[in-house]
Design a protein around this motif. Sequence first.
Motif, PDB file in Angstrom:
ATOM      1  N   GLY A 102       6.791  27.525  67.389  1.00 20.82           N
ATOM      2  CA  GLY A 102       5.836  26.485  67.009  1.00 20.82           C
ATOM      3  C   GLY A 102       4.404  26.765  67.412  1.00 20.82           C
ATOM      4  O   GLY A 102       3.555  25.887  67.305  1.00 20.82           O
ATOM      5  N   LEU A 103       4.097  27.974  67.881  1.00 22.73           N
ATOM      6  CA  LEU A 103       2.719  28.311  68.233  1.00 22.73           C
ATOM      7  C   LEU A 103       1.907  28.402  66.941  1.00 22.73           C
ATOM      8  O   LEU A 103       2.061  29.332  66.160  1.00 22.73           O
ATOM      9  N   ASP A 104       1.075  27.385  66.708  1.00 25.81           N
ATOM     10  CA  ASP A 104       0.345  27.333  65.436  1.00 25.81           C
ATOM     11  C   ASP A 104      -0.979  28.091  65.478  1.00 25.81           C
ATOM     12  O   ASP A 104      -1.674  28.155  64.481  1.00 25.81           O
ATOM     13  N   ARG A 105      -1.301  28.694  66.602  1.00 28.41           N
ATOM     14  CA  ARG A 105      -2.537  29.484  66.696  1.00 28.41           C
ATOM     15  C   ARG A 105      -2.355  30.880  66.111  1.00 28.41           C
ATOM     16  O   ARG A 105      -3.329  31.590  65.933  1.00 28.41           O
ATOM     17  N   ILE A 106      -1.101  31.276  65.848  1.00 27.12           N
ATOM     18  CA  ILE A 106      -0.841  32.585  65.244  1.00 27.12           C
ATOM     19  C   ILE A 106      -0.108  32.374  63.927  1.00 27.12           C
ATOM     20  O   ILE A 106       0.904  31.686  63.873  1.00 27.12           O
ATOM     21  N   GLU A 107      -0.655  32.960  62.887  1.00 24.23           N
ATOM     22  CA  GLU A 107      -0.015  32.953  61.573  1.00 24.23           C
ATOM     23  C   GLU A 107       0.390  34.385  61.270  1.00 24.23           C
ATOM     24  O   GLU A 107      -0.435  35.296  61.364  1.00 24.23           O
ATOM     25  N   VAL A 108       1.654  34.584  60.933  1.00 25.82           N
ATOM     26  CA  VAL A 108       2.140  35.934  60.610  1.00 25.82           C
ATOM     27  C   VAL A 108       2.197  36.058  59.090  1.00 25.82           C
ATOM     28  O   VAL A 108       2.859  35.271  58.430  1.00 25.82           O
TER      29      VAL A 108
END
Length: 110
Positions: A102-108
Amino acid sequence: MGGPPTVPGSAALEVSPLPGRCGIRARGEISVLTRPSWEQALSELARRHTGVSYVELSDVAFVDVTGVTALAVTAMSLPEGRVVVENPPPQLPRVLEMFWPGLDRIEVAL
């Protein structure tokens, strides 16, 4: 003309700016041997960050858990926005999901 020749059993990492946008491109391996240069590149990325930063990893053969940790910590320390990780090695999204779901600061972006 590239860096020094790669010696079998050693790891090399090259990091360069992404042309035309805020970000970096890495080539090689992100491991205990290359961690200092990886962390330095991420620090520089954080200093230049304005909204969205890109990390292009299509030429990275391997990233270890501490390399993913450095990326996650950098993203979480940004005052705003996110880091878009493009074409990472397969273990990177798995490690992110395992330790930082749920870490929304990283988008893969695969």
